[in-house]
Write a protein that holds these residues in place. Structure first.
Motif, PDB file in Angstrom:
ATOM      1  N   ILE A  32       0.840  -1.201   0.000  1.00 38.52           N
ATOM      2  CA  ILE A  32       0.000   0.000   0.000  1.00 38.52           C
ATOM      3  C   ILE A  32       0.874   1.249   0.000  1.00 38.52           C
ATOM      4  CG2 ILE A  32      -1.654   1.364   1.348  1.00 38.52           C
ATOM      5  CD1 ILE A  32      -2.720  -1.261   2.483  1.00 38.52           C
ATOM      6  N   THR A  33       0.539   2.199  -0.867  1.00 39.51           N
ATOM      7  CA  THR A  33       1.137   3.520  -0.811  1.00 39.51           C
ATOM      8  C   THR A  33       0.114   4.501  -0.249  1.00 39.51           C
ATOM      9  OG1 THR A  33       1.984   5.402  -2.093  1.00 39.51           O
ATOM     10  CG2 THR A  33       0.554   3.861  -3.264  1.00 39.51           C
ATOM     11  N   VAL A  65      -5.431   1.959   6.960  1.00 35.10           N
ATOM     12  CA  VAL A  65      -6.223   1.378   8.053  1.00 35.10           C
ATOM     13  C   VAL A  65      -6.511  -0.088   7.759  1.00 35.10           C
ATOM     14  CG1 VAL A  65      -8.399   1.491   9.312  1.00 35.10           C
ATOM     15  CG2 VAL A  65      -7.216   3.606   8.672  1.00 35.10           C
ATOM     16  N   GLU A  66      -6.801  -0.387   6.491  1.00 36.01           N
ATOM     17  CA  GLU A  66      -7.051  -1.774   6.112  1.00 36.01           C
ATOM     18  C   GLU A  66      -5.816  -2.634   6.369  1.00 36.01           C
ATOM     19  OE1 GLU A  66      -8.056  -4.577   2.222  1.00 36.01           O
ATOM     20  OE2 GLU A  66      -8.164  -2.391   2.031  1.00 36.01           O
ATOM     21  N   ALA A  67      -4.637  -2.076   6.138  1.00 36.93           N
ATOM     22  CA  ALA A  67      -3.405  -2.819   6.408  1.00 36.93           C
ATOM     23  C   ALA A  67      -3.309  -3.193   7.884  1.00 36.93           C
ATOM     24  CB  ALA A  67      -2.190  -1.988   6.003  1.00 36.93           C
ATOM     25  N   ALA A 110      -6.159   0.403  14.652  1.00 34.82           N
ATOM     26  CA  ALA A 110      -6.916  -0.694  14.032  1.00 34.82           C
ATOM     27  C   ALA A 110      -6.243  -2.036  14.314  1.00 34.82           C
ATOM     28  CB  ALA A 110      -7.030  -0.469  12.528  1.00 34.82           C
ATOM     29  N   ALA A 111      -4.925  -2.061  14.248  1.00 38.27           N
ATOM     30  CA  ALA A 111      -4.188  -3.294  14.528  1.00 38.27           C
ATOM     31  C   ALA A 111      -4.300  -3.677  16.000  1.00 38.27           C
ATOM     32  CB  ALA A 111      -2.728  -3.127  14.135  1.00 38.27           C
ATOM     33  N   ALA A 112      -4.242  -2.668  16.871  1.00 38.62           N
ATOM     34  CA  ALA A 112      -4.335  -2.927  18.317  1.00 38.62           C
ATOM     35  C   ALA A 112      -5.708  -3.466  18.686  1.00 38.62           C
ATOM     36  CB  ALA A 112      -4.045  -1.648  19.085  1.00 38.62           C
TER      37      ALA A 112
END
Length: 395
Positions: free
Chosen positions: A62-63, A91-93, A116-118
């Motif tokens: 993703i860039t 955010v999707e990443a 988001a990952a957390a």
């Protein structure tokens, strides 16, 4: 090695200094045979991003720069690697299922994908300062609620993390953050008033990105680390000290109630902290320089001069005030930093802008939700931009 045996990891900010070093560690520890690279993200350097994606077999690249989407898509055509662009894609990443996430996107842009990952329970290797500076209590809660671990990657916070005895947290008396002092450690304010970005970016010990290098020169980087330490280690502001240590051999220390001080030492190399975060609680075997005590001529220490480096004072002010003051200080400084790069303001004026905006926004809102943080961030940037324009007109 079967996919089920490989650890799933994502690297948010893979093309920056921390990201490049993270992939170096990944390569040393087995590369794509040992790790399943779920996602990597970068900004405008899509050539490097594409090379990394192919080399490490990333599933998603993703860039953050929408304008670079076509270039990245072309570079990865035929590889089977998924490509995306923009803030929503970042955010999707963070949301993609992985066990471990390196949070290394510089600035507030890294906040949403790291949260988001957390929230989904990933272990977070934290190199992004804004998560704790701007949204400390909210971010720590997000990690706790998600059930993952929070492992610091900054050399200073990693040193503290390694020096803390889990069953002796009650006996911690002080946290001592070491600072190199940067390239202007011995300069007068008059000398610093005229420095350029090229001069400020030349760190004497560490190889880092532009933002962190100049932040080290102004000691804003250390100011942010003070606020991070408060949230990472659940200590009071008055328990956090900064000491200038030009050699950058002692990376930070923990003082206990019995007078003992535990420190972590090593040659200046970010891969040590990154490797520890990646394999915690185990220690990996890394090809980094070993510390040779016989060759260490001396280790020097001195108190920081807050008159020449007011960022440290501003950090204490932000911690004492609480609320969104951390977000305000960070946003104003980021805005001033960009103006400094554009030669619109001088080196010393970055702190002036940050302080003016902090004073202007005393009592503004509270950090109850992430939206509150983003609103304070946006408002601080707006007011900082106005203050910069006024300084330009007065010049």
């Amino acid at each position: 090695m079967a996919d089920m045996d490989r650890r799933r990891i994502s690297i948010l900010g893979s093309t920056g200094s921390i990201g490049v070093n993270t992939l170096d560690v990944v390569a040393q520890l087995g590369g794509r045979d040992a790790f399943d690279i779920v996602a990597i993200t970068g900004n405008s350097n899509v050539t490097l991003l594409a090379e990394q994606a192919v080399t490490f077999g990333a599933r998603l690249a993703i860039t953050a720069d929408d304008k670079q989407y076509a270039t990245l898509k072309d570079a990865l055509s035929g590889t089977g690697i998924e490509v995306a662009a923009g803030r929503a894609a970042l955010v999707e990443a963070g949301q993609r299922p992985s066990d471990w996430v390196m949070a290394a996107i510089v600035g507030t842009a890294g906040l949403a994908p790291t949260v988001a990952a957390a929230e989904r329970g990933a272990d977070i290797a934290l190199a992004n300062k804004e998560c704790l500076v701007s949204a400390g209590e909210l971010f720590v809660k997000a990690v706790a609620d998600g059930g993952g671990k929070l492992i610091p990657v900054d050399s200073e916070h990693s040193a503290i993390f390694q020096s803390l005895e889990d069953d002796q947290r009650h006996a911690v008396e002080r946290i001592v953050l070491t600072a190199s002092g940067g390239p202007f450690r011995t300069w007068s304010r008059e000398q610093m008033a005229n420095v350029t970005a090229d001069i400020a970016r030349a760190h004497p010990n560490w190889s880092m990105g532009l933002k962190i290098s100049i932040g080290s020169a102004s000691m804003f980087n250390k100011a942010l680390e003070m606020i991070e330490a408060k949230h990472l280690f659940n200590v009071r502001p008055d328990q956090i000290e900064v000491i200038v240590h030009p050699q950058s051999i002692i990376h930070s220390m923990v003082g206990y109630t019995d007078g003992s001080v535990l420190a972590q030492l090593g040659c200046p190399d970010m891969r040590t902290a990154i490797g520890y975060a990646l394999t915690y609680p185990d220690r990996p075997k890394l090809d980094v320089e070993r510390l040779d005590f016989a060759k260490l001529a001396r280790l020097d220490f001195e108190a920081p001069d807050e008159a020449r480096f007011p960022a440290l004072r501003l950090a204490r002010t932000a911690m004492d005030r609480g609320g969104v003051q951390g977000a305000v200080m960070n946003a104003a400084e980021e805005t001033a930093f960009n103006a400094f790069l554009e030669k619109r303001i001088g080196f010393l004026q970055m702190a002036d802008i940050a302080e003016d905006v902090m004073e202007d926004m005393v009592g503004y809102g509270s950090a109850i939700t992430m939206d509150d943080v983003f609103a304070a961030d946006a408002e601080a940037r707006r007011r900082a931009a106005e203050a910069i324009a006024q300084k330009e007109m007065a010049a």
